[in-house]
Design an enzyme around this catalytic site. Structure first.
Site, short mmCIF file in Angstrom:
data_model
loop_
_atom_site.label_atom_id
_atom_site.label_comp_id
_atom_site.label_asym_id
_atom_site.label_seq_id
_atom_site.Cartn_x
_atom_site.Cartn_y
_atom_site.Cartn_z
N HIS A 188 19.73 23.60 24.04
CA HIS A 188 19.76 23.31 25.48
C HIS A 188 18.40 23.49 26.14
CE1 HIS A 188 24.03 23.03 24.78
NE2 HIS A 188 24.00 22.22 25.81
N GLU A 429 33.73 13.87 21.41
CA GLU A 429 32.66 14.55 20.68
C GLU A 429 33.17 15.22 19.42
OE1 GLU A 429 30.79 17.49 23.22
OE2 GLU A 429 32.67 18.00 24.18
N ASP A 453 27.39 16.77 19.88
CA ASP A 453 28.42 17.44 19.09
C ASP A 453 29.07 16.49 18.08
OD1 ASP A 453 28.50 20.20 19.72
OD2 ASP A 453 29.16 19.68 21.73
N CYS A 500 27.05 10.28 26.90
CA CYS A 500 26.30 11.27 27.69
C CYS A 500 25.52 12.22 26.78
CB CYS A 500 27.22 12.03 28.63
SG CYS A 500 28.45 13.00 27.78
#
Ligand code: PEP
Ligand code: MG
Length: 539
Positions: A188, A429, A453, A500
Site C-alpha cells: 500500500h 478479487e 488480490d 480498480c
C-alpha cells in the site's frame, strides 16, 4: 556521494532533503544500572518531552481532523501522568537496578496486557494507547527523534519499511518521495506513491545508520536509484530533468475536460482510487470522472479506536458532496492481512492473506459492519454514492450482506433518519467469485475487479512478499482470461464491470481493456490523464 539501486514503483525524479524514519520496534536491551535515581530522572525528562510532543500533535489534529478525533492525544497526556504507571516504572528501576528503557518497555507491555484482558470495551481499547505511550517514552529515552511533520520541510522519506498505518498518519504535503529498504511493489506504500504522483523506490539496500535527516538526496524512479550527497553537476542535471518532467505533465494537462473516447467513438469511464477524504483534491486536480474505489479502511488505521458512525458519515458525505453528482464508490472495511489496527485484536494468523479479513470480519462482527453501513446509507442521501463489498467468494455472502443492509434500513426508518439505498456492487478479487460471476451478476449492480488480490490468489503468490516480485505477473493469461469472463458475465445480465486494481493503470493494456469491453478503469489519480491519452489514441 552514496548511491543505491532498488525497485521503482512509480517513475518520477526529485531532489530534496532526506527525512529518516527509524523503526519503532527495535529491541530494548536489559542493562544493569549503578545509579537507579539517575535512570528515574531520565524517565522524568523523557515524559516531559513526550508531553510537549503530544501537545503539538493535539494542536495540529484539532485543526486538521477536529476536536473529537484530536482528543486521543489529550488521553495520552493524562495516561502518561498516571501514578500507577509511573510508580511501576520507578519501582522496577529501583528494585531490579535496571536501565530506564527496559523498565518502560516492560511496564508498557504489562499494563497493555492488563487493559486488553478487561471486560469493558473502552478499557480494552486503551491497551494500544499504553503501548503507544511506552514506545514514545522509549524513543525519547534513546534519543530517536519523532519526525515532526508540522515543522518539516518537504522531504524524501527514508525508512526500513512503512506500514499502512504509518503512511496514513503522514502529512502528504511534506512528502517528496519514498525510499524503503523493504516492501513489495504491490504494497500500500507503493499504491500511495502512485496516488500522490511521487517517485518511490523499494528494496533499497541502505544502512539507515549511515544516512541522516537533512542530507541532500536524489530519487530517480526511472533509473530506480537513490543518491545521497550528490555532486553539484548531478544536482544541475537532475533539476533540468525535473523541468522536462514538469513540461510533460503540463502537456498532459491539455487533456483535461476531454472525453475518454477512442478514435472510433467507443467510450470508457476513467475513475480514481483514493484512501482518504484529503485525496479528493488529487481526484479533481486530475479530472477523474468519479471515484471508483475509496478504500474506507484507511479511516480505521493509525488510530486507537473505531471511527464512530458520525465520523464516518461526515467523511463519506464530504466526499460525495465535493464530487458534486459524480459517482463515488466506497468500499466497505477491507482490513486484515497487511492492514492492521491493534484495537481490532485480530490476533496472529499463519496465513493472514488467506485469513480473517475484509467482508469476513464484517459478517462475523456485524456491529462493526452496521456502524459503517448506517454511515454509508445516510451519506448516500447527499449525492451519487455506491457501496462495494470486498473479498466476496459466494452468493450466500451477498445474501447475508443484503439482510444486514435491510436491518440497517429498518433501524434508520424507525429513527426517522434520512438515508438512501445506493447501488451495491462487489469486488471480484478471488478466483471463486470469477467462476461464479454469472450467478453473482444477477444479484449485484456492478463488478469491480481487484486485480491486486486476484493475481495473488490466482497465482498463489503473496503480494507482500518482496522475494516473489519477479513471479507476480498480472499480465498472466489466466488473469486476462478471468477479466474477460467477468466482463462477459456482467454484460449478459445488463450490469457494468470495471477494474480498480493497479492493473487498470497499466498503459500497455489500456487498449486491450477497451477491446475486452470493460466499462470502467479506476486508477491512481496521477494516472488518469495518461490512461485518457491512451484511450484517445486508440483506433
Ligand atoms: C485489489 O485487490 O486489487 C484492490 C483494489 O484492493 P486492495 O489493493 O486494497 O486489496
Ligand atoms: Mg483487494
Amino acid at each position: 556521494m552514496l548511491k543505491f539501486s532498488g525497485k521503482s514503483v512509480y517513475k518520477g525524479i526529485v531532489l530534496g532533503p532526506a527525512a529518516v524514519l527509524k523503526n519503532n520496534d527495535f529491541q530494548v536491551k536489559r542493562e544493569r544500572s549503578e545509579d537507579p535515581e539517575a535512570e528515574i530522572a531520565r524517565v522524568e525528562a523523557a515524559a516531559e518531552k513526550a508531553q510537549e510532543q503530544l501537545q503539538k500533535l493535539y494542536d495540529k489534529a484539532v485543526i486538521e481532523v477536529g476536536e473529537a478525533s484530536a482528543a486521543i492525544f489529550e488521553v495520552h497526556q493524562m495516561m502518561l501522568e498516571d501514578d500507577d504507571y509511573r510508580d511501576a516504572i520507578s519501582s522496577m528501576i529501583r528494585t531490579e537496578q535496571i536501565n530506564a528503557e527496559y523498565a518502560v518497555a516492560v511496564t508498557g507491555d504489562n499494563f497493555s496486557e492488563m487493559f486488553a484482558n478487561m471486560d469493558d470495551d473502552y478499557m480494552k481499547a486503551r491497551a494500544a494507547d499504553i503501548k503507544d505511550i511506552s514506545n514514545r517514552l522509549v524513543r525519547n529515552l534513546s534519543g530517536q527523534e519523532d519526525v515532526d511533520f508540522s515543522s518539516m520541510e518537504p522531504s524524501i522519506i527514508i525508512a526500513d519499511d512503512l506500514s499502512p498505518s504509518e503512511t496514513v498518519q503522514m502529512d502528504k504535503s511534506k512528502i517528496l518521495a519514498f525510499v524503503t529498504v523493504h516492501g513489495s511493489t504491490n504494497s500500500h506504500t507503493a499504491i500511495l506513491a502512485r496516488m500522490m504522483n511521487i517517485p518511490a523506490l523499494i528494496g533499497v539496500p541502505m544502512n539507515l545508520d549511515e544516512i541522516h535527516t537533512g542530507q541532500t538526496a536524489i530519487v530517480d524512479g526511472f533509473k530506480a536509484e537513490v543518491v545521497f550527497d550528490p555532486t553539484e553537476e548531478l544536482c544541475r542535471e537532475t533539476q533540468s530533468r525535473m523541468q522536462e518532467e514538469q513540461e510533460k505533465a503540463e502537456l498532459l494537462q491539455t487533456l483535461k475536460g476531454k472525453e475518454n473516447v477512442t478514435l472510433s467513438g467507443k467510450k470508457i469511464n476513467i475513475y480514481a482510487n483514493i484512501g482518504s477524504v484529503g485525496d479528493v483534491g488529487y481526484v479533481l486536480e486530475n479530472d477523474a470522472g468519479g471515484i471508483g474505489l475509496f478504500r474506507s479502511e484507511f479511516l480505521y488505521l493509525g488510530r486507537n479506536d473505531f471511527p464512530t458512525e458520525e465520523e464516518q458519515f461526515q467523511a463519506y458525505r464530504q466526499v460525495v458532496q465535493t464530487m458534486a453528482g459524480k459517482k463515488v464508490i466506497i468500499r466497505t472495511l477491507d482490513i486484515g492481512a497487511d492492514k492492521q489496527a491493534d484495537y481490532l485484536n485480530l490476533g496472529n494468523e499463519d496465513n493472514p492473506a488467506l485469513g480473517y479479513r475484509a467482508i469476513r470480519i464484517c459478517l462475523k462482527q456485524p456491529d462493526i459492519f452496521k456502524t459503517q453501513l448506517r454511515a454509508l446509507l445516510r451519506a448516500a442521501a447527499y449525492g451519487n454514492l455506491s457501496i462495494m463489498y470486498p473479498m466476496i467468494i459466494s452468493t450466500e455472502e451477498v445474501q447475508q450482506i443484503y439482510s444486514i443492509v435491510d436491518e440497517v434500513e429498518c433501524e434508520l426508518n424507525d429513527a426517522g433518519i434520512p438515508y438512501k439505498i445506493p447501488e451495491q456492487g462487489i469486488m471480484i478479487e478471488t478466483p471463486a467469485s470469477v467462476m461464479i460471476s454469472d450467478e453473482l451478476a444477477e444479484m449485484v449492480d456492478f463488478f469491480s475487479i481487484g486485480t491486486n488480490d486476484l493475481t495473488q490468489y490466482t497465482l498463489a503468490i503473496d503480494r507482500q512478499n518482496e522475494k516473489l516480485d519477479d513471479f507476480y505477473n498480472p499480465h498472466h493469461k489466466a488473469i486476462l482470461r478471468m477479466i474477460q469472463m467477468v466482463v462477459d458475465n456482467a454484460h449478459k445480465h445488463g450490469k457494468w464491470a470495471g477494474i480498480c486494481g493497479e492493473l487498470g493503470a497499466d498503459l500497455e493494456l489500456t487498449q486491450e481493456f477497451v477491446r475486452m469491453g470493460l466499462d470502467e478503469l479506476s486508477v491512481a489519480p496521477s494516472m488518469i490523464l495518461k490512461v485518457r491519452k491512451n484511450v484517445r489514441e486508440m483506433e
